[in-house]
Design a protein around this motif. Structure first.
Motif, PDB file in Angstrom:
ATOM      1  N   ASP A   1      -4.383  -7.592  -4.309  1.00 52.12           N
ATOM      2  CA  ASP A   1      -2.987  -7.993  -4.515  1.00 52.12           C
ATOM      3  C   ASP A   1      -2.003  -7.292  -3.590  1.00 52.12           C
ATOM      4  N   TYR A   2      -2.497  -6.660  -2.528  1.00 54.15           N
ATOM      5  CA  TYR A   2      -1.610  -5.941  -1.620  1.00 54.15           C
ATOM      6  C   TYR A   2      -0.798  -6.958  -0.809  1.00 54.15           C
ATOM      7  N   PRO A   3       0.532  -6.761  -0.710  1.00 57.55           N
ATOM      8  CA  PRO A   3       1.343  -7.754   0.016  1.00 57.55           C
ATOM      9  C   PRO A   3       1.006  -7.759   1.511  1.00 57.55           C
ATOM     10  N   THR A   4       1.033  -8.941   2.092  1.00 57.91           N
ATOM     11  CA  THR A   4       0.770  -9.090   3.523  1.00 57.91           C
ATOM     12  C   THR A   4       1.901  -9.885   4.157  1.00 57.91           C
ATOM     13  N   LEU A   5       2.019  -9.759   5.446  1.00 55.37           N
ATOM     14  CA  LEU A   5       3.013 -10.536   6.185  1.00 55.37           C
ATOM     15  C   LEU A   5       2.545 -11.976   6.289  1.00 55.37           C
TER      16      LEU A   5
ATOM     17  N   ALA B   1      -5.709  -1.979   6.271  1.00 54.85           N
ATOM     18  CA  ALA B   1      -5.840  -2.959   7.352  1.00 54.85           C
ATOM     19  C   ALA B   1      -6.412  -4.248   6.790  1.00 54.85           C
ATOM     20  N   ARG B   2      -5.916  -5.363   7.277  1.00 50.97           N
ATOM     21  CA  ARG B   2      -6.474  -6.663   6.886  1.00 50.97           C
ATOM     22  C   ARG B   2      -7.642  -6.931   7.830  1.00 50.97           C
ATOM     23  N   ILE B   3      -8.872  -6.749   7.317  1.00 48.72           N
ATOM     24  CA  ILE B   3     -10.087  -6.925   8.113  1.00 48.72           C
ATOM     25  C   ILE B   3     -11.090  -7.743   7.305  1.00 48.72           C
TER      26      ILE B   3
END
Length: 144
Positions: free
Chosen positions: A130-134, A87-89
């Motif tokens: 480095d995890y890709p995100t939208l 999760a992007r938090i």
């Protein structure tokens, strides 16, 4: 633990002085006092500390590496309960969430010891830089 005479006593004495062990029971056998030792805490936390030059010491072990080895047999038998989520938090949200996870960890530690099987419980919360995100969602009325 079976130790020959005086083999383990110096180590046990030092661990007792350091507060990691305590004598929980004694018994007199043929004019010799037997001492039974127990830990002073359920869990000991060891920090990394600093080297003399100021650099961080290497970590002692990776809990997930240990859990992966321990859980391999359960995985093969189809008895491994697991999941992974991302999760992007914010850092603040991560800290608050980890506090709740720690409550579950302490609950697991306090469970009564019953049954014949030991169960492992591994949790972690870590940043993935480095995890890709939208891409950000455009505001209403903006064009792509």
């Amino acid at each position: 633990m079976h130790l020959y005479r005086d083999t383990g006593r110096p180590c046990l004495t030092e661990l007792t002085k350091a507060g990691l062990l305590r004598v929980v029971r004694t018994r007199r056998v043929r004019a010799i006092d037997e001492r039974y030792y127990g830990r002073t805490a359920r869990m000991f936390f060891v920090g990394l500390g600093r080297q003399a030059a100021g650099g961080a010491l290497p970590p002692d072990f990776n809990d997930f590496e240990v859990a992966a080895r321990e859980s391999a047999a359960a995985y093969e038998l189809g008895r491994l309960r697991q999941f992974i989520r991302r999760a992007r938090i914010s850092e603040e949200q991560a800290a608050e969430f980890w506090e709740r996870v720690e409550q579950v960890i302490h609950e697991f530690d306090r469970l009564p010891r019953t049954g014949e099987t030991v169960h492992g419980f591994a949790v972690g919360l870590y940043p993935i830089p480095d995890y890709p995100t939208l891409p950000p969602t455009p505001e209403p009325g903006e064009r792509d």
